[in-house]
Scaffold this motif. Structure first.
Motif: not given
Length: 292
Positions: A239-249
């Motif tokens: 039940g986990v959702t995750a995304e990696i966003i480049s250009g942000m901290l």
């Protein structure tokens, strides 16, 4: 001696610890990936002056009596780390990464084997490329990922992510599912690696070791972090959702308004307990003066 004096001493110690935690939170208000802490109090044992009695079933005129107890002070019940999301900050730097959702980046000191559990977890994604093209933290820790097969699926054990500086890629990109993609001159692309994310059952059970890093403990996950390297947005089994966003901290989750309010509460609580000690001392002085 008066019990109130010792109770007040325990209260002052507790609020002093609370001020220490608040001070650390405020000091890290601009620390990338920092998670604030909070102090929870609980009372200590109480002295029983009289026990409880039940109502007399044969005499309706006599009811039950509640216990009479005198508390003996306060103690620290817990110092929790709150893993709520921090505010995102746009940097435009390709290797600056933020996690939208659950999970942690996995990093390992150079020369150590991550397969032996020698990895740390972090939400601070201010990464850079070293001279060998390896994705590293500001302290030189290697960011872990996976090799990929011809279909782009993650394979093998976690490895360090390396973008070969001698390869003929003209541009790079990091997608939301963690794929590190290189673009060739003919317009085609190739998945170089997949960034790994670590998931734990209880993030509050992680131990801070400094440098915005966390270490696994038995109360975070009994078998170590669950490592996922592909399809980060569709981990349906947990039940986990995750995304990696480049250009942000992801910045610190410290709220200065809340921290300053808690500081006032801690300051007044410390002052009130010190007044209890002063009052108790005056009463003891009156007892000593009885002999005069």
């Amino acid at each position: 001696m008066l019990r109130s004096m010792y109770s007040a001493v325990s209260g002052m110690r507790g609020f002093q610890t609370k001020l220490d935690v608040i001070g650390n939170n405020i000091a890290n208000v601009n620390t990338v990936g920092f998670k604030k802490s909070r102090v929870m109090f609980q009372d200590v044992l109480s002295q029983n002056l009289a026990g409880a009695t039940a109502p007399n079933p044969t005499d309706p005129r006599r009811g039950g009596v509640n216990p009479r107890q005198v508390g003996l002070g306060v103690q620290i019940g817990a110092i929790d780390t709150l893993h709520t999301p921090g505010s995102p900050m746009t940097t435009g730097v390709l290797t600056d990464l933020a996690i939208a959702g659950d999970g942690f980046f996995l990093v390992v000191p150079p020369g150590m084997d991550p397969n032996d559990g020698n990895y740390y977890l972090t939400r601070a994604g201010n990464f850079t490329l070293d001279a060998e093209g390896q994705l590293v933290t500001s302290d030189g820790y290697l960011v872990l990922g996976f090799d990929v097969d011809d279909d782009g699926n993650a394979i093998n054990s976690p490895i360090s992510i390396r973008i070969d500086p001698d390869a003929d890629f003209v541009a790079y990109d990091i997608t939301r599912n963690g794929n590190v993609i290189g673009y060739l001159e003919d317009g085609t692309s190739e998945v170089i690696a997949v960034i790994a994310l670590g998931l734990v059952n209880n993030p509050g059970g992680l131990r801070k070791i400094g440098g915005s890093l966390y270490e696994m403990t038995a109360n975070a996950h009994p078998d170590g972090a669950l490592v996922w390297g592909q399809n980060l947005g569709t981990i349906d089994s947990l039940g986990v959702t995750a995304e990696i966003i480049s250009g942000m901290l992801e910045m610190s989750n410290v709220d200065l308004t809340e921290e300053f309010t808690e500081m006032i509460v801690a300051q007044r609580g410390f002052q009130a307990n010190s007044r209890i000690i002063t009052t108790s001392d005056e009463i003891l002085q009156e007892v000593v003066n009885l002999k005069r």
